[in-house]
Design an enzyme around this catalytic site. Structure first.
Site, PDB file in Angstrom:
ATOM      1  N   LYS A 164       0.837  -1.200   0.000  1.00 51.40           N
ATOM      2  CA  LYS A 164       0.000   0.000   0.000  1.00 51.40           C
ATOM      3  C   LYS A 164       0.877   1.257   0.000  1.00 51.40           C
ATOM      4  O   LYS A 164       1.671   1.481   0.928  1.00 51.40           O
ATOM      5  CB  LYS A 164      -0.927  -0.007   1.227  1.00 51.40           C
ATOM      6  CG  LYS A 164      -2.040  -1.055   1.139  1.00 51.40           C
ATOM      7  CD  LYS A 164      -2.970  -0.825  -0.047  1.00 51.40           C
ATOM      8  CE  LYS A 164      -4.197  -1.723   0.014  1.00 51.40           C
ATOM      9  NZ  LYS A 164      -5.029  -1.614  -1.218  1.00 51.40           N
ATOM     10  N   LYS A 270     -14.319  -5.940  -7.868  1.00 50.27           N
ATOM     11  CA  LYS A 270     -14.831  -6.007  -6.497  1.00 50.27           C
ATOM     12  C   LYS A 270     -16.339  -6.249  -6.543  1.00 50.27           C
ATOM     13  O   LYS A 270     -17.076  -5.501  -7.198  1.00 50.27           O
ATOM     14  CB  LYS A 270     -14.537  -4.701  -5.754  1.00 50.27           C
ATOM     15  CG  LYS A 270     -13.054  -4.522  -5.410  1.00 50.27           C
ATOM     16  CD  LYS A 270     -12.862  -3.307  -4.518  1.00 50.27           C
ATOM     17  CE  LYS A 270     -11.514  -3.309  -3.825  1.00 50.27           C
ATOM     18  NZ  LYS A 270     -10.384  -3.003  -4.704  1.00 50.27           N
TER      19      LYS A 270
HETATM   20 MG    MG Z   1      -6.776  -1.711  -5.311  1.00 49.58          MG
END
Ligand code: MG
Length: 372
Positions: A164, A270
């Protein structure tokens, strides 16, 4: 079969590691909504939708529950196994808000599986993979600590990592430096900025990372550097690092635009950003036809949402499946029994009919509301 009652539960999913940080955001727990759909035939279906906090996507936890309260009265009496009819009805009742509809759609797939005696992966096309490749998130932290976590996770059996980044160009270049130092050629690394950089910042970081990677003859995926599709496309056109689009890929039209523009090598699919398994499957199947490889996951969730991920991923050809997340492994509490089994950097979907998970009612507590 007819829907006789819809119950809605709220549950917090605290992070095992204390917090989860990406881009400039950080949370110690995520607020998830579990929906149970009871039927006149005695079967109950379960679905879950968990936005990643209120400021990640245009989705928020209270919105799931409010949205379901708007949809539920008109779904009573509907046949939950007629998935397209259910989705059409939800779209007529509420414009947009796919993350609301996802929990209901997921519960209806669970019911279709239970009614037919088939696991959801079978309903989605069959078992095309014996197990699902997982990635481990290296959450945003101090660069040195991230490199330590990276090595620890590799020792646990992972070789796909999502690091991240997206906080600030200087700190992120340092993150790349520290991670690249400990990377091995067999590691598959995806640097996810989660929309955190402005276009000029992304160009600076990606160029610096590219140079450091070349010195070690390594590569790394770049995921959603900027907020808009157009900014991401500009970055894509200035790098030879493989490219993943995530947050901006929210439907079929942007997917087709991205395909035409050669804007990405992969997308991140997603489930709750698409509105559930019904719509996620459409995107999945189109990607396969276009030759686009996918990370298959959800925004977040516990055993229930993760089971849906595992079923969708396991019914996807291995050549088109890059990696998935086992979100239930990140939480310090369980909300259902029978979640996907995780071992050696892979997960396996339950084989029981439907999603194959049984919600832990004691853990869910009393429903926030129920409509019958
Ligand atoms: Mg992502």
């Amino acid at each position: 079969m007819k829907i006789s009652r819809i119950r809605v539960f709220q549950v917090d999913l605290p992070m095992k590691e204390g917090s989860y940080s990406w881009s400039t955001q950080s949370f110690s727990a995520f607020d998830s909504t579990v929906v149970l759909i009871d039927t006149d035939e005695g079967l109950t279906g379960v679905g879950e939708s968990c936005p990643l906090g209120p400021s990640y996507l245009a989705a928020y936890a209270e919105g799931v529950r409010t949205g379901v309260s708007i949809l539920a009265p008109d779904l009573i009496g509907e046949d939950p196994t007629q998935l397209d009819r259910i989705n059409l009805k939800m779209d007529q009742l509420l414009k947009g808000h796919p993350y609301v509809k996802s929990a209901i759609d997921m519960a209806c797939w669970d019911l279709l599986g239970k009614a037919t005696g088939m696991p959801v992966y079978q309903l989605l096309g069959g078992k095309l993979q014996e197990r699902v490749k997982l990635f481990k998130v290296v959450a945003r932290a101090d660069p040195g600590l991230m490199a330590e976590h990276f090595v620890e996770y590799r020792e646990l059996g992972f070789n796909h990592f999502q690091i991240k980044v997206g906080e600030s160009p200087d700190s992120d270049i340092e993150r790349f430096r520290r991670i690249i130092e400990v990377m091995e050629p067999t590691d598959v690394v995806d640097a996810d900025a989660n929309t955190g950089w402005k276009q000029h910042e992304a160009l600076r970081v990606v160029n610096a990372a590219s140079q450091m990677l070349k010195e070690r003859q390594l590569s790394c995926f770049i995921e959603q550097p900027c907020l808009s599709y157009e900014e991401c496309l500009a970055v894509r056109q200035h790098t030879d690092l493989p490219f993943i689009l995530d947050e901006c890929m929210d439907g079929l039209s942007i997917l087709l635009r991205g395909y035409q523009d050669n804007a990405m090598d992969l997308i991140n699919l997603k489930i709750n950003r698409m509105g559930g398994l019904t719509r996620a499957r459409q995107v999945r199947d189109l990607c396969i036809n276009l030759g686009i490889v996918m990370t298959i996951e959800d925004s977040w969730g516990g055993e229930i949402a993760t089971a849906a991920i595992a079923h969708l991923a396991q019914s996807t050809p291995g050549a088109f499946h890059f990696q998935s997340s086992a979100f239930h492994e990140y939480a310090s509490v369980a909300i259902a029994e029978g979640g996907p089994i995780v071992a050696d950097g892979y997960m396996t979907a339950p084989t029981q009919p439907g999603l194959g998970v049984t919600p832990l009612i004691d853990m869910l507590g009393a429903p926030v509301f129920e409509i019958a």
